[in-house]
Design a protein around this motif. Structure first.
Motif, PDB file in Angstrom:
ATOM      1  N   ASP A 127       0.820  -1.216   0.000  1.00 27.71           N
ATOM      2  CA  ASP A 127       0.000   0.000   0.000  1.00 27.71           C
ATOM      3  C   ASP A 127       0.851   1.262   0.000  1.00 27.71           C
ATOM      4  OD1 ASP A 127      -2.123  -1.697   0.024  1.00 27.71           O
ATOM      5  OD2 ASP A 127      -2.738  -1.295   2.083  1.00 27.71           O
ATOM      6  N   HIS A 128       1.975   1.215   0.702  1.00 24.99           N
ATOM      7  CA  HIS A 128       2.861   2.387   0.760  1.00 24.99           C
ATOM      8  C   HIS A 128       3.448   2.678  -0.615  1.00 24.99           C
ATOM      9  CE1 HIS A 128       5.943   5.146   2.206  1.00 24.99           C
ATOM     10  NE2 HIS A 128       6.831   4.440   1.514  1.00 24.99           N
ATOM     11  N   LEU A 129       3.865   1.636  -1.314  1.00 25.02           N
ATOM     12  CA  LEU A 129       4.530   1.823  -2.597  1.00 25.02           C
ATOM     13  C   LEU A 129       3.536   2.217  -3.689  1.00 25.02           C
ATOM     14  CD1 LEU A 129       7.410   1.575  -3.715  1.00 25.02           C
ATOM     15  CD2 LEU A 129       6.868  -0.764  -4.382  1.00 25.02           C
ATOM     16  N   ILE A 130       2.377   1.560  -3.703  1.00 25.52           N
ATOM     17  CA  ILE A 130       1.429   1.755  -4.805  1.00 25.52           C
ATOM     18  C   ILE A 130       0.457   2.893  -4.533  1.00 25.52           C
ATOM     19  CG2 ILE A 130      -0.452   0.618  -6.085  1.00 25.52           C
ATOM     20  CD1 ILE A 130       1.119  -2.001  -5.750  1.00 25.52           C
ATOM     21  N   HIS A 131      -0.002   3.002  -3.278  1.00 30.03           N
ATOM     22  CA  HIS A 131      -1.019   4.014  -2.954  1.00 30.03           C
ATOM     23  C   HIS A 131      -0.472   5.164  -2.106  1.00 30.03           C
ATOM     24  CE1 HIS A 131      -3.797   1.149  -4.606  1.00 30.03           C
ATOM     25  NE2 HIS A 131      -3.512   0.249  -3.685  1.00 30.03           N
ATOM     26  N   ARG A 132       0.832   5.107  -1.788  1.00 22.47           N
ATOM     27  CA  ARG A 132       1.508   6.161  -1.018  1.00 22.47           C
ATOM     28  C   ARG A 132       0.884   6.368   0.367  1.00 22.47           C
ATOM     29  NH1 ARG A 132       4.993   8.676  -4.520  1.00 22.47           N
ATOM     30  NH2 ARG A 132       4.540   8.425  -6.733  1.00 22.47           N
ATOM     31  N   THR A 133       0.409   5.284   0.967  1.00 23.15           N
ATOM     32  CA  THR A 133      -0.187   5.368   2.299  1.00 23.15           C
ATOM     33  C   THR A 133       0.900   5.235   3.367  1.00 23.15           C
ATOM     34  OG1 THR A 133      -0.571   2.982   2.255  1.00 23.15           O
ATOM     35  CG2 THR A 133      -2.375   4.384   1.508  1.00 23.15           C
ATOM     36  N   PRO A 134       0.651   5.773   4.578  1.00 25.32           N
ATOM     37  CA  PRO A 134       1.653   5.683   5.659  1.00 25.32           C
ATOM     38  C   PRO A 134       1.583   4.334   6.377  1.00 25.32           C
ATOM     39  CG  PRO A 134      -0.228   6.943   6.404  1.00 25.32           C
ATOM     40  CD  PRO A 134      -0.515   6.605   4.967  1.00 25.32           C
ATOM     41  N   THR A 135       1.812   3.260   5.626  1.00 22.73           N
ATOM     42  CA  THR A 135       1.619   1.917   6.188  1.00 22.73           C
ATOM     43  C   THR A 135       2.926   1.156   6.356  1.00 22.73           C
ATOM     44  OG1 THR A 135       1.084   1.212   3.921  1.00 22.73           O
ATOM     45  CG2 THR A 135      -0.764   1.608   5.429  1.00 22.73           C
ATOM     46  N   VAL A 136       4.061   1.877   6.303  1.00 23.40           N
ATOM     47  CA  VAL A 136       5.322   1.268   6.713  1.00 23.40           C
ATOM     48  C   VAL A 136       5.781   1.972   7.981  1.00 23.40           C
ATOM     49  CG1 VAL A 136       5.997   0.512   4.403  1.00 23.40           C
ATOM     50  CG2 VAL A 136       6.694   2.768   5.197  1.00 23.40           C
ATOM     51  N   ASN A 137       6.419   1.249   8.844  1.00 19.96           N
ATOM     52  CA  ASN A 137       6.769   1.758  10.166  1.00 19.96           C
ATOM     53  C   ASN A 137       7.913   2.774  10.058  1.00 19.96           C
ATOM     54  OD1 ASN A 137       7.498   2.186  12.831  1.00 19.96           O
ATOM     55  ND2 ASN A 137       7.189   0.047  13.411  1.00 19.96           N
ATOM     56  N   PRO A 138       7.687   4.018  10.431  1.00 18.90           N
ATOM     57  CA  PRO A 138       8.762   5.034  10.334  1.00 18.90           C
ATOM     58  C   PRO A 138       9.919   4.743  11.275  1.00 18.90           C
ATOM     59  CG  PRO A 138       6.855   5.915  11.500  1.00 18.90           C
ATOM     60  CD  PRO A 138       6.435   4.588  10.950  1.00 18.90           C
ATOM     61  N   ASP A 139       9.689   3.903  12.287  1.00 19.87           N
ATOM     62  CA  ASP A 139      10.768   3.549  13.212  1.00 19.87           C
ATOM     63  C   ASP A 139      11.662   2.439  12.658  1.00 19.87           C
ATOM     64  OD1 ASP A 139       9.840   5.412  15.034  1.00 19.87           O
ATOM     65  OD2 ASP A 139       8.525   3.952  16.024  1.00 19.87           O
ATOM     66  N   GLY A 140      11.289   1.904  11.481  1.00 17.33           N
ATOM     67  CA  GLY A 140      12.139   0.907  10.846  1.00 17.33           C
ATOM     68  C   GLY A 140      12.164  -0.432  11.543  1.00 17.33           C
ATOM     69  N   VAL A 141      11.059  -0.827  12.168  1.00 18.59           N
ATOM     70  CA  VAL A 141      10.984  -2.098  12.889  1.00 18.59           C
ATOM     71  C   VAL A 141       9.715  -2.833  12.479  1.00 18.59           C
ATOM     72  CG1 VAL A 141      10.908  -3.209  15.161  1.00 18.59           C
ATOM     73  CG2 VAL A 141      12.248  -1.132  14.849  1.00 18.59           C
ATOM     74  N   GLY A 142       9.756  -4.154  12.430  1.00 17.21           N
ATOM     75  CA  GLY A 142       8.573  -4.947  12.118  1.00 17.21           C
ATOM     76  C   GLY A 142       8.912  -6.423  12.105  1.00 17.21           C
ATOM     77  N   THR A 143       8.031  -7.196  11.551  1.00 13.10           N
ATOM     78  CA  THR A 143       8.300  -8.629  11.375  1.00 13.10           C
ATOM     79  C   THR A 143       8.375  -8.998   9.903  1.00 13.10           C
ATOM     80  OG1 THR A 143       5.915  -9.019  11.659  1.00 13.10           O
ATOM     81  CG2 THR A 143       7.339  -9.395  13.577  1.00 13.10           C
ATOM     82  N   LYS A 144       8.278  -7.988   9.032  1.00  9.51           N
ATOM     83  CA  LYS A 144       8.430  -8.174   7.593  1.00  9.51           C
ATOM     84  C   LYS A 144       9.116  -6.932   7.050  1.00  9.51           C
ATOM     85  CE  LYS A 144       5.735  -8.536   3.275  1.00  9.51           C
ATOM     86  NZ  LYS A 144       4.365  -8.585   2.686  1.00  9.51           N
ATOM     87  N   GLY A 145      10.128  -7.148   6.212  1.00 11.29           N
ATOM     88  CA  GLY A 145      10.835  -6.002   5.659  1.00 11.29           C
ATOM     89  C   GLY A 145      11.326  -6.272   4.256  1.00 11.29           C
ATOM     90  N   ALA A 146      11.519  -5.205   3.489  1.00 13.65           N
ATOM     91  CA  ALA A 146      12.022  -5.322   2.123  1.00 13.65           C
ATOM     92  C   ALA A 146      13.052  -4.233   1.867  1.00 13.65           C
ATOM     93  CB  ALA A 146      10.875  -5.218   1.116  1.00 13.65           C
ATOM     94  N   LEU A 147      14.063  -4.573   1.061  1.00 12.58           N
ATOM     95  CA  LEU A 147      15.017  -3.593   0.566  1.00 12.58           C
ATOM     96  C   LEU A 147      14.518  -3.122  -0.791  1.00 12.58           C
ATOM     97  CD1 LEU A 147      18.388  -5.323   1.514  1.00 12.58           C
ATOM     98  CD2 LEU A 147      17.136  -3.569   2.796  1.00 12.58           C
ATOM     99  N   HIS A 148      14.247  -1.833  -0.906  1.00 12.36           N
ATOM    100  CA  HIS A 148      13.575  -1.298  -2.096  1.00 12.36           C
ATOM    101  C   HIS A 148      14.592  -0.752  -3.094  1.00 12.36           C
ATOM    102  CE1 HIS A 148      10.737   1.945  -3.953  1.00 12.36           C
ATOM    103  NE2 HIS A 148      10.878   0.890  -4.742  1.00 12.36           N
ATOM    104  N   TYR A 149      14.730  -1.439  -4.231  1.00 13.16           N
ATOM    105  CA  TYR A 149      15.551  -0.980  -5.335  1.00 13.16           C
ATOM    106  C   TYR A 149      14.636  -0.438  -6.432  1.00 13.16           C
ATOM    107  CZ  TYR A 149      19.507  -3.615  -3.385  1.00 13.16           C
ATOM    108  OH  TYR A 149      20.510  -4.099  -2.576  1.00 13.16           O
ATOM    109  N   ARG A 150      14.928   0.768  -6.879  1.00 12.72           N
ATOM    110  CA  ARG A 150      14.160   1.393  -7.963  1.00 12.72           C
ATOM    111  C   ARG A 150      15.092   1.493  -9.170  1.00 12.72           C
ATOM    112  NH1 ARG A 150      12.889   6.518  -9.995  1.00 12.72           N
ATOM    113  NH2 ARG A 150      10.664   6.858 -10.462  1.00 12.72           N
ATOM    114  N   LEU A 151      14.865   0.617 -10.158  1.00 11.89           N
ATOM    115  CA  LEU A 151      15.786   0.502 -11.284  1.00 11.89           C
ATOM    116  C   LEU A 151      15.181   1.124 -12.538  1.00 11.89           C
ATOM    117  CD1 LEU A 151      16.939  -3.207 -10.841  1.00 11.89           C
ATOM    118  CD2 LEU A 151      17.876  -1.145  -9.766  1.00 11.89           C
ATOM    119  N   TRP A 152      15.827   2.178 -13.038  1.00 13.83           N
ATOM    120  CA  TRP A 152      15.444   2.753 -14.327  1.00 13.83           C
ATOM    121  C   TRP A 152      16.442   2.223 -15.343  1.00 13.83           C
ATOM    122  CZ3 TRP A 152      11.531   5.057 -16.619  1.00 13.83           C
ATOM    123  CH2 TRP A 152      11.741   5.711 -17.846  1.00 13.83           C
ATOM    124  N   MET A 153      15.925   1.439 -16.313  1.00 16.53           N
ATOM    125  CA  MET A 153      16.817   0.695 -17.192  1.00 16.53           C
ATOM    126  C   MET A 153      16.488   0.939 -18.649  1.00 16.53           C
ATOM    127  SD  MET A 153      16.991  -2.850 -14.986  1.00 16.53           S
ATOM    128  CE  MET A 153      17.959  -3.665 -16.241  1.00 16.53           C
TER     129      MET A 153
END
Length: 881
Positions: A281-307
Motif C-alpha cells: 500500500d505504501h509503494l502503490i497508494h503512497r499510504t503511511p503503512t510502513v513503520n517510520p521507526d524501521g521495525v517490524g516482522t516483515k521487511g524489504a530492501l527497495h531498489y528502484r531501477l530505471w533501465m
C-alpha cells in the motif's frame, strides 16, 4: 551410489548432511508458491477453500500454517522466509506471489497464469537458479478471470500469453541465483534484464520476514523483530538468533508486520497499523503503512531501477544466520568467488551424475527436471487436531468441521520438508506422487529419497489402522500402493546395501498391506476396490462416489496394484532373507498371496477372453456381473504385476523353492501365474516369472497397447484407447446413462473438479511402470519373444527394443525435434518454441495431449513427470541401447 566419485564437492556436502556433520539441507527453496486456497488455511463451514482464502486476501492476511512467495528460501522449520517481490509501476498490487485461478475459476480447474522456471539446483541447494518473465504492462488479472470464467470445458484455457502482453518483448527477464558459502550463509544474485524496446522502471524488493507463530493465542510464543536500515535487514528470533540480509548499495528498508489487515478485509481493527500489505500500500497508494521507526516482522530492501532497452543489471545480496550481530557482509570479491565456485561445482556434479552417453539435449532436460524436483521441496506444517478444534486466540471453527474433511486424521501432525507434486497447483504432498518423486530424486540424493519414503510411514502420518494418507483434500482417499515399489527402486539405485532402510520400510508396509486386504476387498475374494485410485475421471462415473446402483465395483487396476504390491513385498522379503532368514517366511507368504490375487482376477471375471483385456466389473447383489468395457489404463496396469525368481534365489532360499513346487503340484489352478522355468537374465540361468499374464495374454494385450489406433501415441501410451473417439463406451445403470470417450487434451467432464484428465492423455507415471514391466518381461523371455511393433506394421521387435522406443517417445516430449527444433510440450505456441528467451526454458507438465504431446494440467508438476530422468538413465545405460 555405486561407482561415483567421492571427491566431488557436492558429494562431500551430501555426505556431511547425511551424517549430521554439517546441516547443508537446513536452508532450501522450502517456501511454498501458494498457501492461499489450501485446506490448511480453510476455516469455512463447508470446506470451500478457494472462496475462504482467495488470492485477493493473500497479500493482506497472515497465514496460519505456512508462507508463500516467489523464488523463495527458508529454513527447514520456516522460522524465517526470504522471497522476491516486484512492481512494474503499473500493476494494482505488488507481484509477491504467482497468480492463478482457483478450482472455481478456471474452465479446467485451478491453473497458474504466471511464467516461471526452475533452471538449476544441486541436492543440498548449494547452487540454485530460478527464472521469471514479468510483463511491463499492467498484469491482466481481471481479464484472465473474466475470459476463463466465460469459457466452457470444451474450450482451451485462456493463458497469459494469449492476452498479447508479451508482444514486442515488453517484459522483464528476472533470474535469481543462490550460492551457499556455508549451510546458513547464502550469496544471492538478482539479475534483471529489460527485454523491451523502450526504457522502463522496475521496483525490486528482496523481502525477509518471520512466519507468524505468535498471533494464534498459543502459549510461549514471542514476537520476533526485524530492524531495517539502508541496505540491511536484521532479524532477531528467540530460537534462530540473528538473521541478516545485506543488499548492495543503500536501498531503502521498508518495514511492516506479518499481521492481517483486518480493516481492509472485514472493516475491523487490526493488530498493527503496519500490516502484511503495508509495503504494498505504501509503494502503490503512497499510504503511511510502513513503520517510520524501521521495525517490524516483515521487511524489504527497495531498489528502484530505471533501465534502458536491452539493459541488464545484477543486484548482490547476502543472507546470513549468526549468534550475534555481524558487520556488513562481503558483497565484493568474496561474494563473486562463492558464486563462481558453486556454479562450477554444480556443473561438475551433474557431469559426474548424468549418463555420459546421453545427448546434450537429454542432459539439459534431466538437469532441469532435477531442478524442478529440488525446488518442489516445501515446508509442510499441518496439525490436524489443532486445525479441527481451532486456536485459543481465534473464533472456534464451525461445528461441522469435527465431522467433515479429514476429521478422522486427528493424530496427524506434519512439520517437515516434503517433496510436493507442484508447488503452486498442488502445494501439498500426495502419497503416490511422492513415491515416484523419490525414484528420480534417488539419482542425485538417495539419502533424502529414503527419508521421504520413511516419513509417510511414521506414526504421525500413517493412520493407526495402517492407511497411508493420500493428499490434503482428503487423507482418507486411496492412492495406489506404490510405496513398496518405490522403496525397492531407491534401494537399488543407492547400491542395494541399505538393508536397515529396507527393513524399516517393510515393517510399516506390512500394516498397510493388511489395511488394504481388510478394507478394500469387500467380498474377501482377492479382487480389490479402492475407488478412483488416483486416476480421477478414467471411468464412466466417479469410482470414489456411491455407485449408481447397489453392488460392488471390482477394479482391475486395484487388483493389479495389489498383485504388484504383493510381488514388491516378496522381492523385499527375499532381499532381506538373504541376510536374515527370518524374512523367508514373509517371502513365502507374499508369494502365495500374489498367486491368490492373480488367479482371482481370472476367476472373478476381470479378464475378458474375447476382448483380450482386463475390465472393471460391477458385481450386483444377485451375483450378476456387469463388465465396464472401457479400454483404459485400468486394464493395462495388471501388466506391471511381475517379477522373476532367479535360480540363485531359489537355491539360497529353499523354503521358497519348495513352496513354488508344492503350489504347482497341489494347486494347479495357480500354475498359469507361475511360468515354467526357462533360461534368462544376464547369466542365462534358470528362472521363473511371476506375472498376472502368461505369454499368450501378454502378446494379446500388447497388440492393443502397441496399436496407434488405440494406446500407442507418438509420445508414449495414452490412458484411454483412441478407439473410444468414434465409439465411446456407454453403460446404463439405474436408468441413467454413463459414458466415457477419448479426449486427447483437457477434460470436458466435471469429475474431480475437471482439472485433470485420464481419458486419453499421456501420463508419465503409468507409462514409466509399463516400460519397466516390459523390461522385466524381456529379462525373462529374452529374444525368444517378439511382438508386432507398431501393431499393423508387420514388423516384429523384441520387448527391450519396444521399451527403448517407448522411452524415446516419452523423452521426445521435452527435447527439440531434430527437424523443426520445436519441443512437443509447448504445442503451437510460437513464443515458447522459437523465441531465444523462451525456447530453452523447460517445464514438466502434469500430463500431455494424447495426439500431439502438448503439455497440459499443472505446468510445474516436475514431481512425477521428472521420471523422464530415470527414462534417460535406463535408456542410456541399458544393454539394449
Amino acid at each position: 551410489m555405486v561407482g561415483v566419485r567421492t571427491d566431488v564437492s557436492e558429494r562431500v556436502r551430501l555426505a556431511q548432511a547425511d551424517s549430521g556433520e554439517q546441516p547443508w539441507r537446513a536452508w532450501g527453496p522450502y517456501l511454498a508458491e501458494r498457501a492461499w486456497g489450501t485446506v490448511r488455511e480453510d476455516y469455512s463451514e463447508h470446506g470451500t477453500a478457494w472462496d475462504y482464502f482467495p488470492h485477493d486476501h493473500a497479500r493482506s492476511r497472515a497465514y496460519r500454517w505456512n508462507e508463500d512467495g516467489m523464488a523463495g528460501l527458508c529454513d527447514d522449520r520456516q522460522t524465517f522466509a526470504f522471497a522476491l517481490a516486484l512492481w512494474n509501476g503499473r500493476d494494482p498490487i505488488l507481484k509477491e506471489r504467482m497468480f492463478g485461478l482457483g478450482g472455481d475459476g478456471g474452465n479446467h480447474g485451478e491453473d497458474a497464469k504466471d511464467y516461471w522456471w526452475y533452471q538449476d539446483s544441486t541436492p543440498t541447494h548449494s547452487w540454485m537458479r530460478w527464472r521469471y518473465h514479468y510483463p511491463q504492462a499492467a498484469f491482466p488479472y481481471d481479464q484472465l478471470v473474466r475470459v476463463n470464467g466465460a469459457r466452457t470445458r470444451n474450450e482451451a484455457e485462456y493463458e497469459l500469453v494469449d492476452t498479447g502482453i508479451f508482444d514486442g518483448d515488453r517484459f522483464w527477464a528476472v533470474t535469481v541465483d543462490y550460492a551457499k558459502a556455508g549451510p546458513t550463509d547464502v550469496c544471492i544474485a538478482i539479475t534483471v534484464s529489460n527485454r523491451g524496446p523502450d526504457p522502463a522502471i522496475l521496483h525490486v524488493l528482496p523481502t525477509l520476514w518471520f512466519r507468524n507463530t505468535w498471533s494464534w493465542g498459543l502459549p510461549g510464543r514471542q514476537t520476533p523483530a526485524i530492524t531495517g536500515t539502508p541496505g540491511r535487514l536484521e532479524g532477531q528470533h528467540r530460537s534462530l538468533g540473528h538473521i541478516t540480509l545485506d543488499g548492495q548499495g543503500a536501498p531503502v528498508a521498508l518495514m511492516c508486520d506479518n499481521e492481517t489487515n483486518a480493516q481492509r478485509l472485514w472493516g475491523l481493527p487490526g493488530r498493527s497499523p503496519y500490516p502484511k500489505d503495508g509495503i504494498n500500500d505504501h509503494l502503490i497508494h503512497r499510504t503511511p503503512t510502513v513503520n517510520p521507526d524501521g521495525v517490524g516482522t516483515k521487511g524489504a530492501l527497495h531498489y528502484r531501477l530505471w533501465m534502458g532497452a536491452g539493459e541488464t543489471r545484477t543486484l548482490r545480496l547476502r543472507l546470513t544466520q549468526s549468534e550475534r550481530p555481524l558487520p556488513p557482509a562481503d558483497l565484493g570479491d568474496g561474494w563473486a568467488a562463492v558464486m563462481a565456485a558453486r556454479s562450477a561445482e554444480a556443473d561438475e556434479f551433474f557431469a559426474e551424475v548424468l549418463p555420459e552417453t546421453a545427448t546434450a539435449a537429454e542432459k539439459d532436460v534431466a538437469r532441469q527436471a532435477v531442478a524442478g524436483l529440488m525446488w518442489g521441496k516445501q515446508f509442510y506444517h499441518f496439525d490436524v487436531k489443532q486445525w479441527l478444534h481451532g486456536d485459543p486466540g481465534n473464533a472456534p471453527p464451525p461445528p461441522g468441521r469435527r465431522y467433515g474433511r479429514n476429521h478422522n486424521w486427528w493424530h496427524m501432525n506434519s512439520f517437515d520438508v516434503i517433496s510436493m507434486p507442484d508447488p503452486w497447483e498442488y502445494p501439498w504432498y500426495a502419497a503416490w506422487d511422492l513415491a515416484f518423486h523419490c525414484v528420480s530424486i534417488a539419482r542425485v540424493d538417495p539419502g533424502f529419497a529414503k527419508s521421504q519414503l520413511l516419513l509417510l510411514l511414521r506414526e504421525w502420518y500413517m493412520h493407526p489402522n495402517g492407511q497411508i494418507p493420500a493428499y490434503e483434500w482428503s487423507f482418507s482417499d486411496v492412492n495406489p500402493p506404490v510405496h513398496a515399489w518405490a522403496a525397492l527402486q531407491v534401494f537399488k539405485i543407492d547400491g542395494g546395501r541399505d538393508f536397515d532402510f529396507l527393513s524399516r520400510v517393510m515393517h510399516k508396509l506390512l500394516l498397510n498391506f493388511t489395511w488394504w486386504v481388510n478394507r478394500k476387498d469387500v467380498g474377501g475374494n482377492n479382487v480389490f476396490e479402492g475407488g478412483f485410485l488416483g486416476l480421477d475421471n478414467v471411468g464412466p462415473f466417479d469410482r470414489s462416489a456411491a455407485l449408481p446402483v447397489a453392488g460392488v465395483l471390482e477394479q482391475s487396476d486395484g487388483t493389479g496394484w495389489m498383485a504388484m504390491y504383493a510381488l514388491n513385498l516378496l522381492d523385499m522379503a527375499i532381499l532381506l532373507a538373504l541376510h536374515d532368514r527370518a524374512y523367508e517366511d514373509m517371502a513365502t507368504k507374499f508369494f502365495e498371496h500374489f498367486t491368490y490375487i492373480a488367479e482371482a482376477a481370472y476367476r472373478q471375471g476381470l479378464w475378458d477372453e474375447e476382448d483380450s483385456f482386463f475390465y472393471d466389473v460391477l458385481r450386483l447383489p444377485d451375483g450378476h456381473r456387469v463388465p465396464l468395457k472401457a479400454r483404459s489404463i485400468v486394464g493395462l496396469l495388471p501388466l506391471a504385476a511381475t517379477t522373476r525368481l532367479t535360480a540363485d534365489t531359489l537355491n539360497r532360499l529353499p523354503e521358497i523353492s519348495a513352496r513354488v513346487r508344492w503350489m504347482l503340484h497341489h494347486r494347479g489352478e495357480f500354475g498359469d501365474v507361475i511360468s515354467a522355468r526357462r533360461l534368462g537374465g544376464a547369466d542365462r540361468r534358470r528362472q521363473r516369472l511371476l506375472s498376472m499374464v502368461g505369454q499368450d495374454q501378454l502378446l494379446r494385450i500388447l497388440a492393443r497397447l502397441l496399436d496407434p489406433e488405440e494406446f500407442l501415441s507418438p509420445y508414449g501410451l495414452r490412458t484411454l484407447s483412441r478407439a473410444h473417439l468414434e465409439k465411446p463406451f456407454t453403460v446404463t445403470l439405474g436408468g441413467s446413462h454413463f459414458t466415457v470417450g477419448y479426449e486427447a487434451a483437457e477434460s470436458t467432464s466435471g469429475l474431480f473438479g475437471g482439472n485433470s484428465n485420464w481419458r486419453g492423455p499421456v501420463w508419465m507415471p503409468v507409462n514409466y511402470l509399463l516400460v519397466q514391466a516390459l523390461r522385466e518381461y524381456a529379462e525373462f523371455y529374452g529374444d525368444d519373444l517378439k511382438a508386432e511393433y507398431p501393431t499393423g506394421s508387420q514388423s516384429k521387435a523384441g520387448l527391450t527394443e519396444i521399451a527403448d522406443d517407448l522411452s524415446r517417445r516419452l523423452i521426445a516430449l521435452f527435447v527439440p525435434d531434430p527437424e523443426t527444433g520445436r519441443r512437443p510440450i509447448y504445442g503451437a505456441t510460437d513464443l515458447f518454441q522459437n523465441h531465444p528467451d523462451w525456447k530453452d526454458l523447460i517445464v514438466f507438465p502434469e500430463y500431455f495431449n494424447g495426439d500431439n504431446g502438448a503439455g497440459l494440467g499443472a505446468w510445474h508438476q516436475t514431481g512425477w513427470t521428472a521420471l523422464v530422468i530415470d527414462l534417460i538413465f535406463n535408456l542410456r545405460r541399458h544393454p539394449g541401447m
